[in-house]
Write an enzyme that holds these catalytic residues in place. Structure first.
Site, mmCIF file in Angstrom:
data_model
loop_
_atom_site.group_PDB
_atom_site.id
_atom_site.type_symbol
_atom_site.label_atom_id
_atom_site.label_comp_id
_atom_site.label_asym_id
_atom_site.label_seq_id
_atom_site.Cartn_x
_atom_site.Cartn_y
_atom_site.Cartn_z
ATOM 1 N N HIS A 139 0.823 -1.215 0.000
ATOM 2 C CA HIS A 139 0.000 0.000 0.000
ATOM 3 C C HIS A 139 0.852 1.258 0.000
ATOM 4 O O HIS A 139 2.080 1.208 0.077
ATOM 5 C CB HIS A 139 -0.941 -0.016 1.212
ATOM 6 C CG HIS A 139 -0.241 0.029 2.530
ATOM 7 N ND1 HIS A 139 0.145 1.199 3.134
ATOM 8 C CD2 HIS A 139 0.141 -0.961 3.367
ATOM 9 C CE1 HIS A 139 0.721 0.943 4.297
ATOM 10 N NE2 HIS A 139 0.745 -0.378 4.457
ATOM 11 N N CYS A 155 2.788 -5.133 6.675
ATOM 12 C CA CYS A 155 2.616 -4.833 5.255
ATOM 13 C C CYS A 155 3.857 -4.169 4.658
ATOM 14 O O CYS A 155 4.735 -3.700 5.375
ATOM 15 C CB CYS A 155 1.416 -3.921 5.060
ATOM 16 S SG CYS A 155 -0.134 -4.660 5.605
#
Length: 197
Positions: A139, A155
């Site tokens: 992201h 992440c």
């Protein structure tokens, strides 16, 4: 992915205006040589290099600099991009709320709508294993100071300009490989089921 080769020229046309100023030149995307046997159209994340490689034909790849998960929250393995979202909304997982209630409890019920202040940034690629959402994402972020560091809840993050570019290249169904960190063995049964951003 060891022995990726020398970096090529920086890629043109990327806006580098972020909170806190421009990224250092070493963090800018560039084309590099990789092993010719690696197929095109895959994502390979090398956490010890803080690098994400989008593979191209003929032994080439685009290297993006990333921030990755903290040591105890990073989960190596093989994944598939099953969803993509522009300006995604975000909600902390129960495990995140338990770990840091002072930071995440306010978002536990309703989450946060998409936007510049959202932890997932401008775009998100959702990583799945066997049709199951792992809550791991690739992201964006508007915090360039987190690039090149292990700071997230599992992440991989790119600055918003770079995730916007990558997002356009990556179709759903893309294979993603998160390589182990040095000293951390591959754990096929631990796919980040309670991690997020």
């Amino acid at each position: 992915m060891a022995g990726l080769g020398l970096a090529g020229a920086g890629l043109p046309g990327l806006v580098q205006a972020h909170e806190g100023g421009a990224l250092p030149e070493r963090f800018l995307p560039r084309e590099v040589d990789i092993a010719p046997s690696i197929p095109a159209g895959e994502i390979h994340v090398m956490p010890d290099e803080f690098a994400l490689y989008w593979t191209l034909p003929e032994g080439r790849a685009i290297r993006y600099s990333v921030g990755v998960g903290r040591a105890d929250l990073y989960h190596a393995g093989s994944y598939v991009v099953r969803m993509k979202k522009e300006w995604p909304s975000w909600k902390p997982t129960p495990a995140m709320v338990r770990r840091e209630p002072e930071k995440y409890e306010q978002y536990a019920e309703d989450g946060m709508p998409g936007g510049l202040d959202n932890p997932l940034g401008a775009r998100a690629l959702y990583l799945f294993v066997d049709g199951r959402d792992t809550y791991l994402r690739i992201h964006g972020t508007n915090q360039p100071s987190t690039i090149g560091r292990a700071v997230s809840n599992g992440c991989a993050r790119l600055v918003n300009d770079h995730i916007i570019e990558l997002y356009e290249k990556v179709p759903t169904g893309t294979k993603v490989y998160l390589y182990p960190k040095a000293g951390n063995p591959y754990s096929p049964d631990e796919h980040g089921m309670d991690h997020h951003t």
